[in-house]
Enzyme design. Structure first.
Site, PDB file in Angstrom:
ATOM      1  N   HIS A  42     -14.715  10.912 -12.737  1.00  0.00           N
ATOM      2  CA  HIS A  42     -15.302  11.799 -11.720  1.00  0.00           C
ATOM      3  C   HIS A  42     -14.238  12.767 -11.198  1.00  0.00           C
ATOM      4  O   HIS A  42     -14.460  13.977 -11.138  1.00  0.00           O
ATOM      5  CB  HIS A  42     -15.874  10.949 -10.581  1.00  0.00           C
ATOM      6  CG  HIS A  42     -16.473  11.740  -9.470  1.00  0.00           C
ATOM      7  ND1 HIS A  42     -17.815  11.740  -9.198  1.00  0.00           N
ATOM      8  CD2 HIS A  42     -15.919  12.554  -8.531  1.00  0.00           C
ATOM      9  CE1 HIS A  42     -18.062  12.526  -8.163  1.00  0.00           C
ATOM     10  NE2 HIS A  42     -16.913  13.026  -7.736  1.00  0.00           N
ATOM     11  N   GLU A  43     -13.087  12.238 -10.803  1.00  0.00           N
ATOM     12  CA  GLU A  43     -12.024  13.074 -10.238  1.00  0.00           C
ATOM     13  C   GLU A  43     -11.369  13.948 -11.299  1.00  0.00           C
ATOM     14  O   GLU A  43     -11.039  15.104 -11.041  1.00  0.00           O
ATOM     15  CB  GLU A  43     -10.984  12.214  -9.520  1.00  0.00           C
ATOM     16  CG  GLU A  43     -11.538  11.383  -8.365  1.00  0.00           C
ATOM     17  CD  GLU A  43     -12.369  12.178  -7.370  1.00  0.00           C
ATOM     18  OE1 GLU A  43     -12.099  13.377  -7.145  1.00  0.00           O
ATOM     19  OE2 GLU A  43     -13.315  11.592  -6.801  1.00  0.00           O
ATOM     20  N   HIS A  86     -13.363  17.030 -11.835  1.00  0.00           N
ATOM     21  CA  HIS A  86     -13.072  18.063 -10.825  1.00  0.00           C
ATOM     22  C   HIS A  86     -11.805  18.834 -11.203  1.00  0.00           C
ATOM     23  O   HIS A  86     -11.753  20.062 -11.108  1.00  0.00           O
ATOM     24  CB  HIS A  86     -12.896  17.445  -9.437  1.00  0.00           C
ATOM     25  CG  HIS A  86     -14.162  17.026  -8.784  1.00  0.00           C
ATOM     26  ND1 HIS A  86     -15.204  17.887  -8.529  1.00  0.00           N
ATOM     27  CD2 HIS A  86     -14.558  15.815  -8.323  1.00  0.00           C
ATOM     28  CE1 HIS A  86     -16.186  17.230  -7.936  1.00  0.00           C
ATOM     29  NE2 HIS A  86     -15.826  15.972  -7.808  1.00  0.00           N
TER      30      HIS A  86
END
Length: 170
Positions: A78-79, A82
């Site tokens: 998820h990170e 980003h």
């Protein structure tokens, strides 16, 4: 009862983070350097990406230690997604969880969800002090952050019912 992330678990998370960065490199046929990884996030947020001159991914050690396997499967990709979006779109012309981010999460073989559902019972929580404010129709509880913004003249809050400015009840 608090739980702590061991140095072996931190190394595993760093390895997993590098894996997802390399996976994105394969998908986009491009090299992405691994951003700085820190283990200093607190509260209810599992992970956080910070862009800028020194991109950084931060992990919440309390949440990671309490549910390590689930955390490793969900939070690093998820990170990293980003981070990759920031590399590909440096002018911030996309939304943080927009179509491009969701497409990368699907390319990773994961569901592009925004929020985690980790059990936070064993995770230490920082609670902000609350301050009482009033308007014409009722009392409001503002966090210490919002209270400080009002006190330093940086923000004014209004009641959503009556529209009157909130006043500190000393």
């Amino acid at each position: 009862m608090s739980v702590f992330l061991s140095s072996e678990q931190q190394q595993e998370l760093l390895k997993i983070t590098r894996h997802w960065v390399a996976e994105a490199g394969q998908l986009y046929s491009r090299h992405f350097p691994t951003p700085e990884v820190r283990f200093d996030l607190r509260g209810q947020t599992a992970g956080q990406y910070r862009g800028g001159d020194r991109p950084c991914i931060r992990y919440n050690t309390g949440i990671a230690a309490a549910q390590f396997d689930a955390f490793c499967k969900r939070t690093p990709p998820h990170e990293v997604a980003h981070y990759i979006m920031d590399c590909l779109h440096p002018r911030k012309d996309i939304k943080p969880h927009g179509r491009e981010w969701r497409d990368l999460m699907r390319a990773y073989g994961l569901e592009p969800t925004r929020c985690h559902d980790y059990d936070l019972d064993k995770v230490p929580q920082r609670r902000q002090r609350r301050f009482t404010y009033t308007c014409a129709c009722r009392e409001h509880e503002l966090s210490a952050t919002r209270h400080n913004r009002v006190q330093y003249g940086k923000m004014e809050y209004r009641c959503t019912r009556c529209g009157e400015s909130l006043r500190f009840k000393s």
